[in-house]
Write a protein that holds these residues in place. Sequence first.
Motif, PDB file in Angstrom:
ATOM      1  N   GLN A   1       0.864  -1.188   0.000  1.00 11.72           N
ATOM      2  CA  GLN A   1       0.000   0.000   0.000  1.00 11.72           C
ATOM      3  C   GLN A   1       0.899   1.235   0.000  1.00 11.72           C
ATOM      4  O   GLN A   1       1.804   1.355   0.815  1.00 11.72           O
ATOM      5  CB  GLN A   1      -0.913   0.022   1.219  1.00 11.72           C
ATOM      6  CG  GLN A   1      -1.910   1.179   1.212  1.00 11.72           C
ATOM      7  CD  GLN A   1      -2.782   1.207   2.459  1.00 11.72           C
ATOM      8  OE1 GLN A   1      -2.378   0.698   3.505  1.00 11.72           O
ATOM      9  NE2 GLN A   1      -3.969   1.789   2.355  1.00 11.72           N
ATOM     10  N   PHE A   2       0.631   2.143  -0.942  1.00 10.49           N
ATOM     11  CA  PHE A   2       1.519   3.294  -1.080  1.00 10.49           C
ATOM     12  C   PHE A   2       0.792   4.595  -0.760  1.00 10.49           C
ATOM     13  O   PHE A   2      -0.437   4.691  -0.813  1.00 10.49           O
ATOM     14  CB  PHE A   2       2.106   3.364  -2.501  1.00 10.49           C
ATOM     15  CG  PHE A   2       1.075   3.446  -3.598  1.00 10.49           C
ATOM     16  CD1 PHE A   2       0.624   4.665  -4.075  1.00 10.49           C
ATOM     17  CD2 PHE A   2       0.556   2.280  -4.170  1.00 10.49           C
ATOM     18  CE1 PHE A   2      -0.316   4.747  -5.091  1.00 10.49           C
ATOM     19  CE2 PHE A   2      -0.396   2.346  -5.181  1.00 10.49           C
ATOM     20  CZ  PHE A   2      -0.830   3.583  -5.640  1.00 10.49           C
ATOM     21  N   VAL A   3       1.570   5.614  -0.417  1.00 13.26           N
ATOM     22  CA  VAL A   3       1.061   6.953  -0.164  1.00 13.26           C
ATOM     23  C   VAL A   3       1.257   7.746  -1.445  1.00 13.26           C
ATOM     24  O   VAL A   3       2.388   8.032  -1.855  1.00 13.26           O
ATOM     25  CB  VAL A   3       1.822   7.632   1.001  1.00 13.26           C
ATOM     26  CG1 VAL A   3       1.272   9.034   1.241  1.00 13.26           C
ATOM     27  CG2 VAL A   3       1.740   6.782   2.254  1.00 13.26           C
TER      28      VAL A   3
ATOM     29  N   THR B   1       1.921   0.477   3.971  1.00 14.77           N
ATOM     30  CA  THR B   1       1.893  -0.857   4.597  1.00 14.77           C
ATOM     31  C   THR B   1       2.434  -1.881   3.619  1.00 14.77           C
ATOM     32  O   THR B   1       2.367  -1.703   2.402  1.00 14.77           O
ATOM     33  CB  THR B   1       0.466  -1.282   5.019  1.00 14.77           C
ATOM     34  OG1 THR B   1      -0.365  -1.366   3.849  1.00 14.77           O
ATOM     35  CG2 THR B   1      -0.126  -0.314   6.017  1.00 14.77           C
ATOM     36  N   PHE B   2       2.945  -2.958   4.176  1.00 14.82           N
ATOM     37  CA  PHE B   2       3.506  -4.051   3.386  1.00 14.82           C
ATOM     38  C   PHE B   2       2.944  -5.336   3.977  1.00 14.82           C
ATOM     39  O   PHE B   2       3.225  -5.666   5.120  1.00 14.82           O
ATOM     40  CB  PHE B   2       5.032  -4.026   3.474  1.00 14.82           C
ATOM     41  CG  PHE B   2       5.728  -4.799   2.401  1.00 14.82           C
ATOM     42  CD1 PHE B   2       5.758  -6.181   2.430  1.00 14.82           C
ATOM     43  CD2 PHE B   2       6.369  -4.147   1.359  1.00 14.82           C
ATOM     44  CE1 PHE B   2       6.403  -6.896   1.443  1.00 14.82           C
ATOM     45  CE2 PHE B   2       7.032  -4.857   0.366  1.00 14.82           C
ATOM     46  CZ  PHE B   2       7.039  -6.229   0.413  1.00 14.82           C
ATOM     47  N   THR B   3       2.139  -6.062   3.214  1.00 17.28           N
ATOM     48  CA  THR B   3       1.449  -7.245   3.728  1.00 17.28           C
ATOM     49  C   THR B   3       1.852  -8.468   2.916  1.00 17.28           C
ATOM     50  O   THR B   3       1.750  -8.462   1.688  1.00 17.28           O
ATOM     51  CB  THR B   3      -0.082  -7.060   3.653  1.00 17.28           C
ATOM     52  OG1 THR B   3      -0.442  -5.848   4.294  1.00 17.28           O
ATOM     53  CG2 THR B   3      -0.795  -8.236   4.320  1.00 17.28           C
TER      54      THR B   3
ATOM     55  N   PHE C   1      -3.122  -0.306  -3.777  1.00 20.42           N
ATOM     56  CA  PHE C   1      -2.242  -1.436  -3.484  1.00 20.42           C
ATOM     57  C   PHE C   1      -1.601  -1.948  -4.769  1.00 20.42           C
ATOM     58  O   PHE C   1      -2.224  -1.948  -5.835  1.00 20.42           O
ATOM     59  CB  PHE C   1      -3.020  -2.586  -2.829  1.00 20.42           C
ATOM     60  CG  PHE C   1      -3.286  -2.379  -1.367  1.00 20.42           C
ATOM     61  CD1 PHE C   1      -2.469  -2.960  -0.406  1.00 20.42           C
ATOM     62  CD2 PHE C   1      -4.355  -1.607  -0.949  1.00 20.42           C
ATOM     63  CE1 PHE C   1      -2.720  -2.775   0.949  1.00 20.42           C
ATOM     64  CE2 PHE C   1      -4.619  -1.415   0.402  1.00 20.42           C
ATOM     65  CZ  PHE C   1      -3.796  -2.003   1.354  1.00 20.42           C
ATOM     66  N   LEU C   2      -0.375  -2.385  -4.653  1.00 15.69           N
ATOM     67  CA  LEU C   2       0.361  -3.019  -5.745  1.00 15.69           C
ATOM     68  C   LEU C   2       0.818  -4.401  -5.295  1.00 15.69           C
ATOM     69  O   LEU C   2       0.962  -4.661  -4.105  1.00 15.69           O
ATOM     70  CB  LEU C   2       1.592  -2.184  -6.113  1.00 15.69           C
ATOM     71  CG  LEU C   2       1.354  -0.745  -6.564  1.00 15.69           C
ATOM     72  CD1 LEU C   2       2.663   0.033  -6.567  1.00 15.69           C
ATOM     73  CD2 LEU C   2       0.710  -0.712  -7.940  1.00 15.69           C
ATOM     74  N   TRP C   3       1.025  -5.287  -6.261  1.00 13.82           N
ATOM     75  CA  TRP C   3       1.655  -6.562  -5.933  1.00 13.82           C
ATOM     76  C   TRP C   3       3.137  -6.338  -5.674  1.00 13.82           C
ATOM     77  O   TRP C   3       3.784  -5.527  -6.338  1.00 13.82           O
ATOM     78  CB  TRP C   3       1.535  -7.545  -7.093  1.00 13.82           C
ATOM     79  CG  TRP C   3       0.230  -8.258  -7.170  1.00 13.82           C
ATOM     80  CD1 TRP C   3      -0.663  -8.471  -6.164  1.00 13.82           C
ATOM     81  CD2 TRP C   3      -0.334  -8.866  -8.345  1.00 13.82           C
ATOM     82  NE1 TRP C   3      -1.744  -9.180  -6.626  1.00 13.82           N
ATOM     83  CE2 TRP C   3      -1.567  -9.436  -7.957  1.00 13.82           C
ATOM     84  CE3 TRP C   3       0.082  -8.986  -9.661  1.00 13.82           C
ATOM     85  CZ2 TRP C   3      -2.384 -10.116  -8.848  1.00 13.82           C
ATOM     86  CZ3 TRP C   3      -0.724  -9.659 -10.566  1.00 13.82           C
ATOM     87  CH2 TRP C   3      -1.943 -10.217 -10.153  1.00 13.82           C
TER      88      TRP C   3
ATOM     89  N   GLU D   1       7.819  -5.181   6.363  1.00 10.75           N
ATOM     90  CA  GLU D   1       6.568  -4.811   7.019  1.00 10.75           C
ATOM     91  C   GLU D   1       6.799  -3.833   8.179  1.00 10.75           C
ATOM     92  O   GLU D   1       5.873  -3.149   8.608  1.00 10.75           O
ATOM     93  CB  GLU D   1       5.842  -6.062   7.529  1.00 10.75           C
ATOM     94  CG  GLU D   1       5.254  -6.917   6.415  1.00 10.75           C
ATOM     95  CD  GLU D   1       4.499  -8.126   6.946  1.00 10.75           C
ATOM     96  OE1 GLU D   1       4.245  -8.183   8.172  1.00 10.75           O
ATOM     97  OE2 GLU D   1       4.170  -9.016   6.146  1.00 10.75           O
ATOM     98  N   LYS D   2       8.035  -3.762   8.669  1.00  7.40           N
ATOM     99  CA  LYS D   2       8.330  -2.939   9.846  1.00  7.40           C
ATOM    100  C   LYS D   2       9.071  -1.642   9.507  1.00  7.40           C
ATOM    101  O   LYS D   2       8.933  -0.649  10.214  1.00  7.40           O
ATOM    102  CB  LYS D   2       9.175  -3.761  10.830  1.00  7.40           C
ATOM    103  CG  LYS D   2       8.482  -5.035  11.305  1.00  7.40           C
ATOM    104  CD  LYS D   2       9.456  -5.942  12.044  1.00  7.40           C
ATOM    105  CE  LYS D   2       8.797  -7.255  12.437  1.00  7.40           C
ATOM    106  NZ  LYS D   2       9.770  -8.198  13.042  1.00  7.40           N
ATOM    107  N   ALA D   3       9.855  -1.660   8.452  1.00  8.24           N
ATOM    108  CA  ALA D   3      10.691  -0.502   8.122  1.00  8.24           C
ATOM    109  C   ALA D   3       9.846   0.674   7.642  1.00  8.24           C
ATOM    110  O   ALA D   3       8.818   0.491   6.989  1.00  8.24           O
ATOM    111  CB  ALA D   3      11.708  -0.896   7.057  1.00  8.24           C
ATOM    112  N   LYS D   4      10.310   1.885   7.957  1.00  6.07           N
ATOM    113  CA  LYS D   4       9.601   3.112   7.585  1.00  6.07           C
ATOM    114  C   LYS D   4      10.210   3.788   6.358  1.00  6.07           C
ATOM    115  O   LYS D   4       9.734   4.841   5.929  1.00  6.07           O
ATOM    116  CB  LYS D   4       9.610   4.113   8.757  1.00  6.07           C
ATOM    117  CG  LYS D   4       9.011   3.556  10.044  1.00  6.07           C
ATOM    118  CD  LYS D   4       7.569   3.152   9.881  1.00  6.07           C
ATOM    119  CE  LYS D   4       6.968   2.654  11.197  1.00  6.07           C
ATOM    120  NZ  LYS D   4       5.595   2.114  11.017  1.00  6.07           N
TER     121      LYS D   4
END
Length: 349
Positions: A151-153, A165-167, A184-186, A245-248
């Motif tokens: 998910q991108f801004v 977010t990264f899922t 969202f992108l793959w 998933e954790k990195a900013k």
Amino acid sequence: MAGGIGSRFWPLSTQKFPKQFQDILGTGRTMIQQTYDRISKSIPNENIFVITNKEYVALSHQQLPEIPEENVVGEPLMKNTAACNLYMANKIAEINPDATMIVLPADHLILKEDVFLEKVELAFNLASTHDYLVTLGITPTRPDTGYGYIQFVEKKDSDHYKVKTFTEKPILEIAKSFLESGDFLWNAGIFIWNVKSIHKAFETFLPDMTQQFTACEYNAEAELSCIELIYPKIQKISIDNGILEKAKNVHVIPADLGWSDLGTWTSVFENSDRDENENAINIKTALTYNSTGNIIHVKNNKAVVIDGLKDFIVVDTDKVLLICPREHDQQIKEYVLDLKSLKKGEKFM
């Protein structure tokens, strides 16, 4: 990265001969060879490394004779993708502590290679001048549970975006909601980062793993024995779960690459030539009647007759015959586990 066994692509992909070493679409080059062909247009052979399972080191040498032998590395155990990323970052940093590296799965299809090389150049520029962890993102075409989602801004007039977010591999209901949201992108599994940036991320989010790997001396005679010693102690976790998933500081470059990970028979079906009845057939000795939307993959030009099937997978190898609806292709990994648990001899119903 060439260490997977491709169980979703069974029975063609097996533990002894996984999909990255096979010519799945009949192009004349295997998946790992196509990956090499693609990236060698930007990176010289001496800077290309392969990390795989130690079982596939000889096979990798055989299929990629252009790459120096010492650049093909075998992991003693399967520890998912975080470990292999840190291992290779350490080896590359030992050669050049300011290096920027690209991480490529060895078993993906990319049809638009010129676009790919253009996006890779952009990613290298970003990662070498900023403390970014860069990934390439693909516009999703279906709610697939086999891919990670990014998910991108959004910001206007930009060729890259900050990741919100990264899922990793969501369940179907969540994948459907991602698709509907439009932001969202793959995750194509293609990462670009400076070795200093990825080391910093590992020290922050996976400090125990980082500590284990610091025990080894890289590109030296003692490397292999040290790696054999530490691998049993290393956490089994993906780079997605462990870091991204954790990195900013993750950034994504949207890219229309004609991409597929060819991870399932449906993805092969979608990327294969099909006849007038939408059947994808890899042999000339197959006859179909009242059958549409099937993928039929048979070895050794065996005569095959298909009658009355719609949207099925039919795969016949020397040892296994698979027949199942295409909608069940995500369950093929479960079939493999079920077969392993059966103790009824050589024939199954």
